[in-house]
Scaffold this motif. Structure first.
Motif, PDB file in Angstrom:
ATOM      1  N   HIS A  43       0.858  -1.185   0.000  1.00  0.00           N
ATOM      2  CA  HIS A  43       0.000   0.000   0.000  1.00  0.00           C
ATOM      3  C   HIS A  43       0.894   1.234   0.000  1.00  0.00           C
ATOM      4  O   HIS A  43       1.657   1.457   0.945  1.00  0.00           O
ATOM      5  CB  HIS A  43      -0.906   0.004   1.231  1.00  0.00           C
ATOM      6  N   ILE A  44       0.787   2.031  -1.046  1.00  0.00           N
ATOM      7  CA  ILE A  44       1.580   3.261  -1.163  1.00  0.00           C
ATOM      8  C   ILE A  44       0.647   4.452  -0.964  1.00  0.00           C
ATOM      9  O   ILE A  44      -0.288   4.658  -1.741  1.00  0.00           O
ATOM     10  CB  ILE A  44       2.284   3.357  -2.526  1.00  0.00           C
ATOM     11  N   TYR A  45       0.882   5.193   0.107  1.00  0.00           N
ATOM     12  CA  TYR A  45       0.113   6.404   0.373  1.00  0.00           C
ATOM     13  C   TYR A  45       0.769   7.574  -0.354  1.00  0.00           C
ATOM     14  O   TYR A  45       1.944   7.895  -0.113  1.00  0.00           O
ATOM     15  CB  TYR A  45       0.064   6.694   1.875  1.00  0.00           C
ATOM     16  N   LEU A  46       0.020   8.202  -1.240  1.00  0.00           N
ATOM     17  CA  LEU A  46       0.518   9.323  -2.031  1.00  0.00           C
ATOM     18  C   LEU A  46       0.082  10.617  -1.368  1.00  0.00           C
ATOM     19  O   LEU A  46      -1.114  10.944  -1.356  1.00  0.00           O
ATOM     20  CB  LEU A  46      -0.015   9.243  -3.462  1.00  0.00           C
ATOM     21  N   GLU A  47       1.028  11.322  -0.804  1.00  0.00           N
ATOM     22  CA  GLU A  47       0.743  12.529  -0.047  1.00  0.00           C
ATOM     23  C   GLU A  47      -0.021  13.555  -0.884  1.00  0.00           C
ATOM     24  O   GLU A  47       0.449  13.996  -1.929  1.00  0.00           O
ATOM     25  CB  GLU A  47       2.037  13.146   0.477  1.00  0.00           C
ATOM     26  N   SER A  48      -1.239  13.900  -0.422  1.00  0.00           N
ATOM     27  CA  SER A  48      -2.046  14.988  -0.997  1.00  0.00           C
ATOM     28  C   SER A  48      -2.332  14.807  -2.491  1.00  0.00           C
ATOM     29  O   SER A  48      -2.557  15.797  -3.193  1.00  0.00           O
ATOM     30  CB  SER A  48      -1.341  16.340  -0.782  1.00  0.00           C
ATOM     31  N   MET A  49      -2.358  13.587  -2.986  1.00  0.00           N
ATOM     32  CA  MET A  49      -2.526  13.352  -4.417  1.00  0.00           C
ATOM     33  C   MET A  49      -4.009  13.281  -4.761  1.00  0.00           C
ATOM     34  O   MET A  49      -4.712  12.351  -4.386  1.00  0.00           O
ATOM     35  CB  MET A  49      -1.813  12.065  -4.826  1.00  0.00           C
ATOM     36  N   GLU A  50      -4.462  14.275  -5.506  1.00  0.00           N
ATOM     37  CA  GLU A  50      -5.877  14.420  -5.840  1.00  0.00           C
ATOM     38  C   GLU A  50      -6.149  14.147  -7.320  1.00  0.00           C
ATOM     39  O   GLU A  50      -5.269  14.321  -8.176  1.00  0.00           O
ATOM     40  CB  GLU A  50      -6.356  15.847  -5.542  1.00  0.00           C
ATOM     41  N   ASN A  51      -7.407  13.801  -7.606  1.00  0.00           N
ATOM     42  CA  ASN A  51      -7.853  13.689  -8.991  1.00  0.00           C
ATOM     43  C   ASN A  51      -8.015  15.052  -9.646  1.00  0.00           C
ATOM     44  O   ASN A  51      -8.109  15.145 -10.866  1.00  0.00           O
ATOM     45  CB  ASN A  51      -9.192  12.939  -9.040  1.00  0.00           C
ATOM     46  N   SER A  52      -8.044  16.104  -8.854  1.00  0.00           N
ATOM     47  CA  SER A  52      -8.183  17.453  -9.411  1.00  0.00           C
ATOM     48  C   SER A  52      -6.978  17.842 -10.256  1.00  0.00           C
ATOM     49  O   SER A  52      -7.071  18.765 -11.073  1.00  0.00           O
ATOM     50  CB  SER A  52      -8.360  18.469  -8.282  1.00  0.00           C
ATOM     51  N   TYR A  53      -5.864  17.126 -10.110  1.00  0.00           N
ATOM     52  CA  TYR A  53      -4.664  17.445 -10.888  1.00  0.00           C
ATOM     53  C   TYR A  53      -4.764  16.940 -12.324  1.00  0.00           C
ATOM     54  O   TYR A  53      -3.889  17.218 -13.141  1.00  0.00           O
ATOM     55  CB  TYR A  53      -3.421  16.846 -10.227  1.00  0.00           C
ATOM     56  N   TYR A  54      -5.824  16.170 -12.628  1.00  0.00           N
ATOM     57  CA  TYR A  54      -6.066  15.756 -14.006  1.00  0.00           C
ATOM     58  C   TYR A  54      -6.675  16.918 -14.798  1.00  0.00           C
ATOM     59  O   TYR A  54      -7.079  17.936 -14.222  1.00  0.00           O
ATOM     60  CB  TYR A  54      -7.022  14.559 -14.039  1.00  0.00           C
ATOM     61  N   SER A  55      -6.783  16.735 -16.102  1.00  0.00           N
ATOM     62  CA  SER A  55      -7.421  17.756 -16.939  1.00  0.00           C
ATOM     63  C   SER A  55      -8.937  17.701 -16.765  1.00  0.00           C
ATOM     64  O   SER A  55      -9.483  16.715 -16.258  1.00  0.00           O
ATOM     65  CB  SER A  55      -7.062  17.533 -18.408  1.00  0.00           C
ATOM     66  N   LYS A  56      -9.599  18.738 -17.188  1.00  0.00           N
ATOM     67  CA  LYS A  56     -11.055  18.797 -17.060  1.00  0.00           C
ATOM     68  C   LYS A  56     -11.723  17.669 -17.841  1.00  0.00           C
ATOM     69  O   LYS A  56     -12.749  17.133 -17.403  1.00  0.00           O
ATOM     70  CB  LYS A  56     -11.560  20.155 -17.530  1.00  0.00           C
ATOM     71  N   ASP A  57     -11.167  17.309 -18.976  1.00  0.00           N
ATOM     72  CA  ASP A  57     -11.727  16.219 -19.771  1.00  0.00           C
ATOM     73  C   ASP A  57     -11.658  14.883 -19.043  1.00  0.00           C
ATOM     74  O   ASP A  57     -12.449  13.977 -19.314  1.00  0.00           O
ATOM     75  CB  ASP A  57     -11.003  16.095 -21.117  1.00  0.00           C
ATOM     76  N   GLU A  58     -10.719  14.767 -18.105  1.00  0.00           N
ATOM     77  CA  GLU A  58     -10.540  13.520 -17.361  1.00  0.00           C
ATOM     78  C   GLU A  58     -11.258  13.529 -16.012  1.00  0.00           C
ATOM     79  O   GLU A  58     -11.195  12.560 -15.260  1.00  0.00           O
ATOM     80  CB  GLU A  58      -9.047  13.268 -17.125  1.00  0.00           C
ATOM     81  N   GLY A  59     -11.909  14.651 -15.694  1.00  0.00           N
ATOM     82  CA  GLY A  59     -12.590  14.775 -14.414  1.00  0.00           C
ATOM     83  C   GLY A  59     -11.847  15.651 -13.432  1.00  0.00           C
ATOM     84  O   GLY A  59     -12.320  15.857 -12.310  1.00  0.00           O
ATOM     85  N   GLY A  60     -10.692  16.176 -13.852  1.00  0.00           N
ATOM     86  CA  GLY A  60      -9.924  17.060 -12.988  1.00  0.00           C
ATOM     87  C   GLY A  60     -10.348  18.503 -13.129  1.00  0.00           C
ATOM     88  O   GLY A  60     -11.418  18.810 -13.675  1.00  0.00           O
ATOM     89  N   TYR A  61      -9.474  19.414 -12.681  1.00  0.00           N
ATOM     90  CA  TYR A  61      -9.818  20.837 -12.691  1.00  0.00           C
ATOM     91  C   TYR A  61      -8.930  21.658 -13.614  1.00  0.00           C
ATOM     92  O   TYR A  61      -9.212  22.809 -13.880  1.00  0.00           O
ATOM     93  CB  TYR A  61      -9.730  21.397 -11.264  1.00  0.00           C
TER      94      TYR A  61
END
Length: 630
Positions: free
Chosen positions: A289-307
């Motif tokens: 199990h790798i915990y990714l510090e503060s890693m959000e889906n918002s960092y994706y593009s808008k087309d991918e569901g991010g911001y």
């Protein structure tokens, strides 16, 4: 860095103090005025530093040498404070000024007034500056997170954050204490000019006798009495205002609610992960199990569901597409962040035990954060014969995280101190939170290789930290800079390195029997990267399940779901091939199953609102003995 800054700032303040002292002595034409002038210089410096801390905290220097602009502006402000102080003292003396002869022993009233003023300055400064620093440093602070930080201590932070805390909280508080504390001392030296003294003498024979005595006291002029009343009222108002600011900056009212208002949500819905409801496969799988510090889906593009217009995580997107992920939308998504899952330790507790991390209202001692005495994945797998290991680049003492993993699964804890003691890094090594991710991943490879060569299944947890707030750590190996913000570039580099680590794991001979889980631990707390974002956008953390024992359950179960971080507890167990009676553990629901989650049944607002209240069931299951054996 901090020592050099302190030396430079102290040198500037001592120089200005001497200038004020000499100026005061020349104005009074008395060498005895030099000492009193030095006190005025200290007061002027403290008042100037306090003014900067209140009005323009961003102007405070955080490194040495001091800039020319700061030296000039700060010196001018000190001189202004000195002039204003002199005018106030002169007014308090009734239009003139004479120094009272210093006494060998101060009067008890002066001592009491000074103590009260110092306490008022400290309490007010702490309330105002600490609350403002927390609110400005961490994005969207929640009550559970605030209490966790205040009670758990703060070991193992980055050097930059320590400097920032000292400069923007410690120095202004000290300046406030000195400024307020010197007021009664300085005004005690006010003595009426001769003309005013004569008038007072004519009004009272006793006063005249006392005034002619060698043991003369400072005469209480009407202006001086008024000054005392004004200063007392001002300090009281400032103290009340500073305490009130904590309610404006921090969720204090929410904490009060969480103590006095009770909820039965956890007690009504908690399912204990007993051996009777868990059925392991004949051949157990390893778990990484790798915990990714503060890693959000918002960092994706808008087309991918991010911001964002351009994705910062192309490598992670490809890895996610190859495997299983659970989303709250039809694009990349994840769990909605609930109360009690807002920081790293809380996120781990949700994933590890299926319950949120709530304030400990019973059983806490010595300011330690205690953890619920509930079975976790670590406990369960340890009983099944797994070898357990936990690696992080910071200190194990960060809110007793190392103790937690040793208690819940007998983990081998490999932290900064472990690395120093075992020769992995020099004894004085400290980068960012301790060890940067570039080095940490290499040590993780060595540990996973050792575990993979053993004769037991293993459970390995890795927590990275380069993407922690604020701004993240810029690796010297970083070569791509797709973002105009440092934090964005750190995110881009971090996700690529994590994917490289996963690809390395997939190339190992023991990978066939290994499940890999990637999860963001919580929403980012960086207070600058998200400025201007639409508050209605739902930020969620990433999750990827790799090489699990179960097939892809299909989009009806993986997308457009409403779920919480604690739902990952049974989901991770199911990924290992463990059959769960009822598909529920802790407060969570196995997302592979067709069972609705708690939030799908009750709604996010209701569940999150109930978690903000006090839970008698939770209180009764606190873990008070950190040395118990499992």
């Amino acid at each position: 860095m901090l020592r050099e800054l302190a030396v430079h700032l102290a040198a500037l303040q001592v120089s200005l103090m001497l200038v004020v002292a000499v100026g005061w002595a020349l104005a009074q034409k008395s060498t005895r005025s030099l000492l009193y002038g030095a006190l005025q210089g200290v007061f002027a410096n403290a008042a100037a530093l306090l003014a900067v801390g209140v009005l323009r905290p961003e102007a405070l220097p955080v490194s040495a040498p001091l800039s020319t602009g700061f030296i000039v502006k700060y010196s001018a402000l000190v001189m202004l404070c000195a002039v204003v102080g002199a005018l106030v003292v002169s007014w308090g003396a009734g239009g003139g000024y004479r120094e009272a002869k210093p006494r060998r022993r101060p009067a008890w009233r002066l001592v009491m007034a000074t103590v009260l003023y110092v306490l008022a300055g400290f309490v007010g400064g702490l309330a105002f500056f600490l609350s403002r620093w927390v609110a400005s440093t961490f994005d969207n602070v929640q009550g559970d997170q605030l209490l966790f930080f205040l009670l758990g201590g703060n070991p193992g932070t980055t050097p930059d954050q320590n400097v920032d805390l000292i400069v923007h909280v410690g120095l202004p508080i000290l300046a406030g204490v000195v400024t307020v504390g010197l007021v009664p001392i300085l005004t005690a030296g006010i003595r009426a000019p001769k003309a005013a003294a004569s008038a007072e003498t004519a009004a009272s024979t006793q006063t005249a006798a006392t005034s002619s005595s060698k043991k003369s006291r400072a005469i209480a002029t009407p202006q001086r009495r008024t000054f005392r009343r004004i200063s007392n009222a001002a300090v009281s108002l400032l103290l009340v205002g500073a305490l009130g600011s904590t309610f404006a900056f921090l969720p204090i009212s929410g904490l009060l609610k969480s103590y006095f208002v009770r909820s039965s949500l956890i007690g009504d819905n908690y399912v204990a992960p007993t051996d009777e409801v868990l059925h392991f496969p004949d051949k157990p799988k390893n778990l990484i199990h790798i915990y990714l510090e503060s890693m959000e889906n918002s960092y994706y593009s808008k087309d991918e569901g991010g911001y964002l217009e351009q994705s910062l995580m192309p490598d992670l997107a490809q890895l996610t597409d190859e495997n299983i992920t659970f989303s709250n939308t039809d694009h990349y998504g994840g769990p909605l962040q609930t109360y009690g899952a807002t920081h790293s330790v809380a996120g781990m507790l949700n994933f590890h035990s299926g319950v949120p991390m709530l304030p400990a209202y019973t059983g806490a001692s010595g300011g330690r954060i205690t953890y619920p005495a509930l079975d976790t994945i670590g406990d369960i797998l340890h009983r099944q014969g797994y070898e357990t290991s936990f690696m992080l680049g910071s200190s194990r003492h960060w809110h007793q995280l190392g103790d937690y993993y040793e208690i819940h699964g007998n983990f081998k804890v490999m932290d900064l101190w472990y690395a120093r003691n075992n020769g992995l890094v020099p004894e004085d090594y400290a980068v960012w939170w301790g060890i940067e991710d570039d080095k940490l991943y290499e040590y993780a490879k060595d540990e996973m290789t050792r575990l993979g060569q053993g004769d037991k299944p293993f459970y390995f947890i890795l927590e990275n930290a380069d993407t922690h707030n604020n701004g993240g750590y810029v690796s010297p190996l970083m070569t791509e800079f797709p973002s105009d913000k440092q934090y964005g570039n750190v995110i881009h580099y971090s996700q690529a390195e994590v994917v490289k680590l996963v690809r390395w794991i997939q190339a190992q001979p023991w990978y066939e029997d290994t499940v890999i889980v990637l999860t963001g631990d919580h929403q980012s707390m960086d207070n600058e990267f998200f400025i201007g974002w639409d508050p209605d956008y739902e930020r969620t953390v990433v999750n990827v399940f790799i090489n699990g024992a179960l097939p892809d359950p299909g989009p009806s179960r993986t997308h457009n779901r409403s779920f919480a971080p604690f739902d990952f507890f049974p989901t991770i167990m199911a990924t290992l091939g463990v059959e769960i009676d009822g598909d529920r553990l802790g407060m969570g629901t196995n997302l592979y199953s067709d069972k609705p989650t708690l939030m799908e049944q009750l709604g996010f607002d209701y569940v999150d609102g109930e978690l903000r209240k006090r839970s008698p069931f939770y209180d009764s299951h606190l873990n008070n003995d950190l040395n118990r054996n499992r």
